[in-house]
Design a protein around this motif. Structure first.
Motif, PDB file in Angstrom:
ATOM      1  N   MET A 143       0.839  -1.204   0.000  1.00 30.93           N
ATOM      2  CA  MET A 143       0.000   0.000   0.000  1.00 30.93           C
ATOM      3  C   MET A 143       0.874   1.255   0.000  1.00 30.93           C
ATOM      4  O   MET A 143       0.583   2.214  -0.722  1.00 30.93           O
ATOM      5  CB  MET A 143      -0.952  -0.017   1.201  1.00 30.93           C
ATOM      6  CG  MET A 143      -2.048  -1.048   1.042  1.00 30.93           C
ATOM      7  SD  MET A 143      -3.192  -1.290   2.443  1.00 30.93           S
ATOM      8  CE  MET A 143      -3.155   0.208   3.340  1.00 30.93           C
ATOM      9  N   LEU A 144       1.934   1.247   0.789  1.00 28.82           N
ATOM     10  CA  LEU A 144       2.860   2.377   0.829  1.00 28.82           C
ATOM     11  C   LEU A 144       3.475   2.600  -0.554  1.00 28.82           C
ATOM     12  O   LEU A 144       3.540   3.735  -1.044  1.00 28.82           O
ATOM     13  CB  LEU A 144       3.948   2.089   1.869  1.00 28.82           C
ATOM     14  CG  LEU A 144       4.856   3.213   2.289  1.00 28.82           C
ATOM     15  CD1 LEU A 144       4.100   4.248   3.103  1.00 28.82           C
ATOM     16  CD2 LEU A 144       6.015   2.658   3.108  1.00 28.82           C
ATOM     17  N   TYR A 145       3.914   1.524  -1.178  1.00 24.28           N
ATOM     18  CA  TYR A 145       4.523   1.600  -2.503  1.00 24.28           C
ATOM     19  C   TYR A 145       3.545   2.183  -3.527  1.00 24.28           C
ATOM     20  O   TYR A 145       3.900   3.075  -4.298  1.00 24.28           O
ATOM     21  CB  TYR A 145       4.972   0.195  -2.933  1.00 24.28           C
ATOM     22  CG  TYR A 145       5.632   0.160  -4.289  1.00 24.28           C
ATOM     23  CD1 TYR A 145       6.964   0.528  -4.443  1.00 24.28           C
ATOM     24  CD2 TYR A 145       4.928  -0.254  -5.408  1.00 24.28           C
ATOM     25  CE1 TYR A 145       7.575   0.488  -5.681  1.00 24.28           C
ATOM     26  CE2 TYR A 145       5.531  -0.296  -6.656  1.00 24.28           C
ATOM     27  CZ  TYR A 145       6.856   0.075  -6.784  1.00 24.28           C
ATOM     28  OH  TYR A 145       7.452   0.049  -8.020  1.00 24.28           O
ATOM     29  N   HIS A 146       2.316   1.711  -3.516  1.00 24.18           N
ATOM     30  CA  HIS A 146       1.326   2.176  -4.490  1.00 24.18           C
ATOM     31  C   HIS A 146       0.861   3.609  -4.226  1.00 24.18           C
ATOM     32  O   HIS A 146       0.493   4.318  -5.167  1.00 24.18           O
ATOM     33  CB  HIS A 146       0.147   1.215  -4.556  1.00 24.18           C
ATOM     34  CG  HIS A 146       0.520  -0.096  -5.173  1.00 24.18           C
ATOM     35  ND1 HIS A 146       0.933  -0.229  -6.482  1.00 24.18           N
ATOM     36  CD2 HIS A 146       0.581  -1.331  -4.647  1.00 24.18           C
ATOM     37  CE1 HIS A 146       1.217  -1.479  -6.741  1.00 24.18           C
ATOM     38  NE2 HIS A 146       1.021  -2.185  -5.637  1.00 24.18           N
ATOM     39  N   ARG A 147       0.911   4.047  -2.977  1.00 18.02           N
ATOM     40  CA  ARG A 147       0.501   5.395  -2.611  1.00 18.02           C
ATOM     41  C   ARG A 147       1.495   6.458  -3.091  1.00 18.02           C
ATOM     42  O   ARG A 147       1.118   7.611  -3.320  1.00 18.02           O
ATOM     43  CB  ARG A 147       0.376   5.503  -1.090  1.00 18.02           C
ATOM     44  CG  ARG A 147      -0.950   6.034  -0.638  1.00 18.02           C
ATOM     45  CD  ARG A 147      -1.045   6.113   0.866  1.00 18.02           C
ATOM     46  NE  ARG A 147      -1.603   4.867   1.368  1.00 18.02           N
ATOM     47  CZ  ARG A 147      -1.153   4.202   2.417  1.00 18.02           C
ATOM     48  NH1 ARG A 147      -0.148   4.657   3.114  1.00 18.02           N
ATOM     49  NH2 ARG A 147      -1.719   3.089   2.792  1.00 18.02           N
ATOM     50  N   PHE A 148       2.757   6.066  -3.216  1.00 18.68           N
ATOM     51  CA  PHE A 148       3.800   7.039  -3.556  1.00 18.68           C
ATOM     52  C   PHE A 148       3.744   7.359  -5.046  1.00 18.68           C
ATOM     53  O   PHE A 148       3.719   6.467  -5.885  1.00 18.68           O
ATOM     54  CB  PHE A 148       5.172   6.472  -3.181  1.00 18.68           C
ATOM     55  CG  PHE A 148       6.291   7.454  -3.328  1.00 18.68           C
ATOM     56  CD1 PHE A 148       6.413   8.522  -2.463  1.00 18.68           C
ATOM     57  CD2 PHE A 148       7.230   7.306  -4.339  1.00 18.68           C
ATOM     58  CE1 PHE A 148       7.449   9.430  -2.581  1.00 18.68           C
ATOM     59  CE2 PHE A 148       8.275   8.212  -4.471  1.00 18.68           C
ATOM     60  CZ  PHE A 148       8.379   9.271  -3.589  1.00 18.68           C
ATOM     61  N   SER A 149       3.781   8.656  -5.374  1.00 13.25           N
ATOM     62  CA  SER A 149       3.654   9.060  -6.779  1.00 13.25           C
ATOM     63  C   SER A 149       4.984   9.468  -7.414  1.00 13.25           C
ATOM     64  O   SER A 149       5.015   9.807  -8.592  1.00 13.25           O
ATOM     65  CB  SER A 149       2.646  10.208  -6.908  1.00 13.25           C
ATOM     66  OG  SER A 149       3.078  11.320  -6.140  1.00 13.25           O
ATOM     67  N   GLY A 150       6.069   9.429  -6.665  1.00  5.90           N
ATOM     68  CA  GLY A 150       7.370   9.814  -7.202  1.00  5.90           C
ATOM     69  C   GLY A 150       8.120   8.635  -7.803  1.00  5.90           C
ATOM     70  O   GLY A 150       7.536   7.605  -8.158  1.00  5.90           O
ATOM     71  N   ILE A 151       9.423   8.774  -7.874  1.00  6.29           N
ATOM     72  CA  ILE A 151      10.292   7.726  -8.399  1.00  6.29           C
ATOM     73  C   ILE A 151      10.255   6.550  -7.446  1.00  6.29           C
ATOM     74  O   ILE A 151      10.463   6.712  -6.245  1.00  6.29           O
ATOM     75  CB  ILE A 151      11.739   8.242  -8.545  1.00  6.29           C
ATOM     76  CG1 ILE A 151      11.790   9.418  -9.516  1.00  6.29           C
ATOM     77  CG2 ILE A 151      12.679   7.130  -8.984  1.00  6.29           C
ATOM     78  CD1 ILE A 151      13.097  10.201  -9.453  1.00  6.29           C
ATOM     79  N   LYS A 152       9.980   5.361  -7.970  1.00  3.79           N
ATOM     80  CA  LYS A 152       9.920   4.191  -7.102  1.00  3.79           C
ATOM     81  C   LYS A 152      10.460   2.969  -7.827  1.00  3.79           C
ATOM     82  O   LYS A 152      10.406   2.871  -9.042  1.00  3.79           O
ATOM     83  CB  LYS A 152       8.523   3.950  -6.565  1.00  3.79           C
ATOM     84  CG  LYS A 152       7.426   3.821  -7.583  1.00  3.79           C
ATOM     85  CD  LYS A 152       6.088   3.749  -6.850  1.00  3.79           C
ATOM     86  CE  LYS A 152       4.918   3.826  -7.789  1.00  3.79           C
ATOM     87  NZ  LYS A 152       3.653   3.822  -7.052  1.00  3.79           N
ATOM     88  N   GLN A 153      10.982   2.067  -7.005  1.00  2.20           N
ATOM     89  CA  GLN A 153      11.568   0.843  -7.517  1.00  2.20           C
ATOM     90  C   GLN A 153      11.157  -0.320  -6.625  1.00  2.20           C
ATOM     91  O   GLN A 153      11.183  -0.201  -5.402  1.00  2.20           O
ATOM     92  CB  GLN A 153      13.099   0.979  -7.538  1.00  2.20           C
ATOM     93  CG  GLN A 153      13.788  -0.157  -8.200  1.00  2.20           C
ATOM     94  CD  GLN A 153      15.280   0.067  -8.317  1.00  2.20           C
ATOM     95  OE1 GLN A 153      16.014  -0.888  -8.331  1.00  2.20           O
ATOM     96  NE2 GLN A 153      15.747   1.290  -8.389  1.00  2.20           N
ATOM     97  N   LEU A 154      10.797  -1.425  -7.259  1.00  5.14           N
ATOM     98  CA  LEU A 154      10.471  -2.643  -6.549  1.00  5.14           C
ATOM     99  C   LEU A 154      11.581  -3.634  -6.848  1.00  5.14           C
ATOM    100  O   LEU A 154      11.848  -3.941  -8.005  1.00  5.14           O
ATOM    101  CB  LEU A 154       9.116  -3.195  -7.009  1.00  5.14           C
ATOM    102  CG  LEU A 154       8.667  -4.421  -6.248  1.00  5.14           C
ATOM    103  CD1 LEU A 154       7.339  -4.136  -5.552  1.00  5.14           C
ATOM    104  CD2 LEU A 154       8.537  -5.596  -7.174  1.00  5.14           C
ATOM    105  N   LYS A 155      12.280  -4.103  -5.798  1.00  2.55           N
ATOM    106  CA  LYS A 155      13.376  -5.054  -5.965  1.00  2.55           C
ATOM    107  C   LYS A 155      12.943  -6.405  -5.409  1.00  2.55           C
ATOM    108  O   LYS A 155      12.555  -6.497  -4.268  1.00  2.55           O
ATOM    109  CB  LYS A 155      14.628  -4.565  -5.256  1.00  2.55           C
ATOM    110  CG  LYS A 155      15.217  -3.302  -5.885  1.00  2.55           C
ATOM    111  CD  LYS A 155      16.456  -2.812  -5.201  1.00  2.55           C
ATOM    112  CE  LYS A 155      17.630  -3.711  -5.257  1.00  2.55           C
ATOM    113  NZ  LYS A 155      18.202  -4.019  -6.526  1.00  2.55           N
TER     114      LYS A 155
END
Length: 162
Positions: A143-155
């Motif tokens: 949920m935290l990952y999906h809420r963020f609208s900036g640069i994001k990376q899933l490892k």
């Protein structure tokens, strides 16, 4: 300006990545484990207001930083300050293997023996990641990952790329 949040399960490589970013990018580092708990036995969470005050002091004191931890309730307080996030979403067995092979963490344990004595509990904790319904859960991290609208990376692996 770089303000990075790194989060995921225990043993996912959050600290390793954060330390590498600090070395290569000259970022200040905050491990949320150092301010999230009271010094009690058994350990109890610090009131969120006290943790937030310590986090604010850190972010106000450093222009560029990386903050890492598994506390989605605390990380949520930082989403509007972060420029990027990294969700360390490794398989459970890889997290367990990493936990078994982690170096001594003197900021968390008085001795390597104390750290080793906690390993069985940590492995149980890691195994519960998918099923927990708290701020440490995979669900909360997603949920935290999906809420963020900036640069994001899933490892999903411990490869060395950022």
């Amino acid at each position: 300006m770089r303000k990075i949040l790194v989060f995921g399960n225990s043993g996912s490589g959050k600290s390793t990545l954060a330390k590498r970013l600090c070395q290569t990018e000259a970022l200040a580092h905050l491990d949320l484990d150092t301010l999230a708990w009271q010094a009690t036995m058994p350990p109890q969470r610090q009131p969120i207001e006290q943790s937030q005050a310590a986090i604010n002091h850190f972010t106000d004191s450093h222009e560029n930083w990386v903050i890492e931890g598994c506390y989605s309730d605390l990380l949520q307080l930082l989403l509007d300050k972060a420029t990027e996030i990294v969700f360390m979403d490794l398989p459970i067995e890889q997290c367990i293997n990493n936990a078994k092979n982690r170096p001594w963490e003197p900021h968390k344990y008085a001795s390597p023996a104390d750290q080793d004595a906690n390993l069985d509990m940590l492995i149980q904790w890691i195994r519960q990641y998918e099923n927990r319904q708290d701020s440490f859960s995979r669900q909360a991290h997603r949920m935290l990952y999906h809420r963020f609208s900036g640069i994001k990376q899933l490892k999903d692996s411990n490869d060395s790329t950022y």
